[in-house]
Design an enzyme around this catalytic site. Structure first.
Site, PDB file in Angstrom:
ATOM      1  N   TYR A  74      53.296  99.661  13.433  1.00  0.00           N
ATOM      2  CA  TYR A  74      52.085  99.156  13.042  1.00  0.00           C
ATOM      3  C   TYR A  74      51.827  98.921  11.607  1.00  0.00           C
ATOM      4  O   TYR A  74      52.376  98.342  11.017  1.00  0.00           O
ATOM      5  CB  TYR A  74      51.017  99.938  14.015  1.00  0.00           C
ATOM      6  CG  TYR A  74      51.172  99.846  15.370  1.00  0.00           C
ATOM      7  CD1 TYR A  74      50.704  98.422  16.100  1.00  0.00           C
ATOM      8  CD2 TYR A  74      51.260 100.656  16.252  1.00  0.00           C
ATOM      9  CE1 TYR A  74      50.552  98.289  17.271  1.00  0.00           C
ATOM     10  CE2 TYR A  74      51.348 100.558  17.549  1.00  0.00           C
ATOM     11  CZ  TYR A  74      50.848  99.339  18.128  1.00  0.00           C
ATOM     12  OH  TYR A  74      51.096  99.192  19.530  1.00  0.00           O
ATOM     13  N   SER A  75      51.032  99.861  10.952  1.00  0.00           N
ATOM     14  CA  SER A  75      50.473  99.776   9.851  1.00  0.00           C
ATOM     15  C   SER A  75      51.561 100.011   8.724  1.00  0.00           C
ATOM     16  O   SER A  75      51.470  99.934   7.649  1.00  0.00           O
ATOM     17  CB  SER A  75      49.145 100.501   9.388  1.00  0.00           C
ATOM     18  OG  SER A  75      48.142  99.708   9.995  1.00  0.00           O
ATOM     19  N   MET A  76      52.567 100.639   9.324  1.00  0.00           N
ATOM     20  CA  MET A  76      53.783 101.024   8.201  1.00  0.00           C
ATOM     21  C   MET A  76      54.510  99.700   7.982  1.00  0.00           C
ATOM     22  O   MET A  76      55.540  99.392   7.149  1.00  0.00           O
ATOM     23  CB  MET A  76      54.970 101.927   8.762  1.00  0.00           C
ATOM     24  CG  MET A  76      54.359 103.560   8.544  1.00  0.00           C
ATOM     25  SD  MET A  76      55.350 104.512   9.496  1.00  0.00           S
ATOM     26  CE  MET A  76      56.814 104.485   9.028  1.00  0.00           C
ATOM     27  N   LYS A  78      52.520  97.343   6.377  1.00  0.00           N
ATOM     28  CA  LYS A  78      51.820  96.936   5.228  1.00  0.00           C
ATOM     29  C   LYS A  78      52.761  96.842   3.883  1.00  0.00           C
ATOM     30  O   LYS A  78      52.785  96.077   3.313  1.00  0.00           O
ATOM     31  CB  LYS A  78      50.818  97.587   5.168  1.00  0.00           C
ATOM     32  CG  LYS A  78      49.730  97.059   6.194  1.00  0.00           C
ATOM     33  CD  LYS A  78      48.230  97.997   6.131  1.00  0.00           C
ATOM     34  CE  LYS A  78      47.204  97.492   6.824  1.00  0.00           C
ATOM     35  NZ  LYS A  78      47.335  97.653   8.353  1.00  0.00           N
ATOM     36  N   TYR A 192      39.614 100.020   4.753  1.00  0.00           N
ATOM     37  CA  TYR A 192      40.908  99.790   5.422  1.00  0.00           C
ATOM     38  C   TYR A 192      40.562  98.551   6.323  1.00  0.00           C
ATOM     39  O   TYR A 192      39.692  98.037   7.007  1.00  0.00           O
ATOM     40  CB  TYR A 192      41.456 100.678   6.486  1.00  0.00           C
ATOM     41  CG  TYR A 192      42.807 100.742   6.871  1.00  0.00           C
ATOM     42  CD1 TYR A 192      43.651 100.461   5.959  1.00  0.00           C
ATOM     43  CD2 TYR A 192      42.991 100.977   8.044  1.00  0.00           C
ATOM     44  CE1 TYR A 192      44.949 100.484   6.513  1.00  0.00           C
ATOM     45  CE2 TYR A 192      44.397 101.041   8.471  1.00  0.00           C
ATOM     46  CZ  TYR A 192      45.307 100.432   7.617  1.00  0.00           C
ATOM     47  OH  TYR A 192      46.689 100.366   8.040  1.00  0.00           O
TER      48      TYR A 192
END
Length: 407
Positions: A74-76, A78, A192
């Site tokens: 997921y947000s890793m 980014k 966020y």
């Protein structure tokens, strides 16, 4: 497959007995039914000092969680997207303070919510354009629909702003987003948001290539992250894990299956904010590149000064001063934000063991990493529990790891 081969913890400057405390901590999380399975990889001074996995990748099928397990990060995603942006910046294709509307004209006349209600939102013109830096630092005034905290969040849900959607295109989703008001004036607050997804479309527009192709060819492949992509190909499906959430009795229930999952097919939209799957070994390669200030195995992805700039705090203070006192299970007092990462400013104010200048982030399914340049340390945690605020495991792992440093 995994390249997480352990070496002597002493050679990496750890107290072996103290570092070994991580394993029973992992075992307890599984034995108590708080996690189905997890893995932890600790690297220092170019060595893997600790690499363990325990529990199940799929409770229904009895599949063990291993160091090779493929997980939704997921947000890793980014930080990898941010590296792609910085590569194009190094080519002189834009400046960080450029308005994104020069490349994405749909953002040229943004408005900002100032009041009203769900039936009629009151807005005012944005006082300045959104810049590339605003997107990288989450200060653009964008948000997420799942936050469910503001009227703008509600508009995201109403208009289906979801970059993990399985239909549509990245360009179309970005254009629809640009029609909605901002949550705050650009640069005025940290929120966020889907900003990194917009950066995916920015990469497409600037590079002239589909974002997924650019990220694979310019970031993922040069890093040798062979098990990282926006979907799980058939050859890797036996290593893909299920995701879980808690029911009302705090028992694990399925959130996404390991076989009947949307990740088995290439997505319609390549989400630069949350679309990748990866492994602990792959993500440690990304961390090592950052610690090496832009290089890995002879491949230079970024100049060393660009990496230094990414790891610097780009906010006037900490996240708490920018309107975000907490996020997930973590206090944001003493924590700043760089170009794609959170940045530790003051461990005492953050009330956690750490080092000024370390960078970190995590994913919705409780995955996490941090990189500490001063200690030449990187840690990757893989598990699959939604949401990431369900357990304080990231903070617990930080304490266990830093307490084991001996030299």
């Amino acid at each position: 497959m995994s390249a997480l081969t352990e070496t002597d913890p002493k050679a990496a400057g750890f107290d072996p007995a103290a570092l070994a405390r991580i394993e029973p901590w992992m075992d307890r999380l599984v034995a108590d039914g708080r996690l189905a399975g997890l893995s932890v990889a600790v690297a220092r001074r170019g060595r893997i000092a600790f690499a363990r996995a325990c529990g199940q990748a799929d409770l229904a099928r009895g599949t063990p969680f291993t160091l090779d397990t493929v997980a939704r990060i997921y947000s890793m995603t980014k930080p990898l997207t941010s590296v792609a942006v910085m590569q194009l910046y190094e080519q002189g294709l834009f400046q960080l303070d450029d308005p994104i509307a020069r490349v994405l004209p749909e953002f040229s006349e943004m408005r900002v919510a100032v009041g009203g209600n769900r039936a009629k939102l009151e807005t005012e013109p944005a006082r300045r354009p959104i810049t590339v830096r605003d997107l990288l630092t989450h200060t653009a005034g964008l948000t997420y629909g799942f936050m469910e905290a503001t009227l703008v969040d509600a508009q995201y849900r109403e208009h289906g702003i979801d970059f993990l959607a399985r239909e549509g295109t990245l360009a179309n989703m970005t254009a629809r987003l640009a029609k909605l008001p901002l949550l705050a004036q650009p640069g005025s607050a940290w929120n966020y948001s889907v900003a990194t997804d917009v950066l995916g479309q920015y990469v497409t527009a600037v590079s002239g290539r589909p974002f997924a192709d650019y990220l694979r060819d310019s970031v993922i492949a040069p890093l040798g992250m062979a098990d990282t992509d926006f979907h799980v190909p058939p050859a890797l499906m036996p290593r893909f894990c299920a995701a879980y959430a808690y029911d009302r009795e705090r028992r694990l229930r399925p959130f996404d299956d390991s076989v009947e999952t949307p990740f088995a097919q290439p997505p319609a939209i390549a989400s630069g904010g949350g679309g990748l799957v990866s492994t602990a070994a792959d993500y440690q390669r990304f961390c090592r590149m950052i610690l090496n200030r832009g290089t890995l195995d002879g491949h230079r992805l970024l100049g060393r000064k660009s990496v230094d700039l990414m790891l610097a705090n780009h906010l006037p203070g900490d996240l708490a001063a920018m309107g975000t006192p907490r996020f997930a299970e973590t206090s944001y007092t003493g924590i700043g934000f760089g170009l794609g990462f959170s940045v530790m400013l003051d461990p005492a104010r953050a009330q956690i063991l750490g080092t000024a200048g370390e960078v970190a982030w995590g994913g919705m399914a409780s995955t996490a990493f941090w990189i500490d340049p001063a200690e030449d340390l990187s840690v990757v945690l893989m598990t699959q529990l939604v949401p990431s605020s369900a357990l304080p495991i990231r903070r617990e792992l930080r304490v266990l790891t830093y307490a084991a440093l001996a030299a």
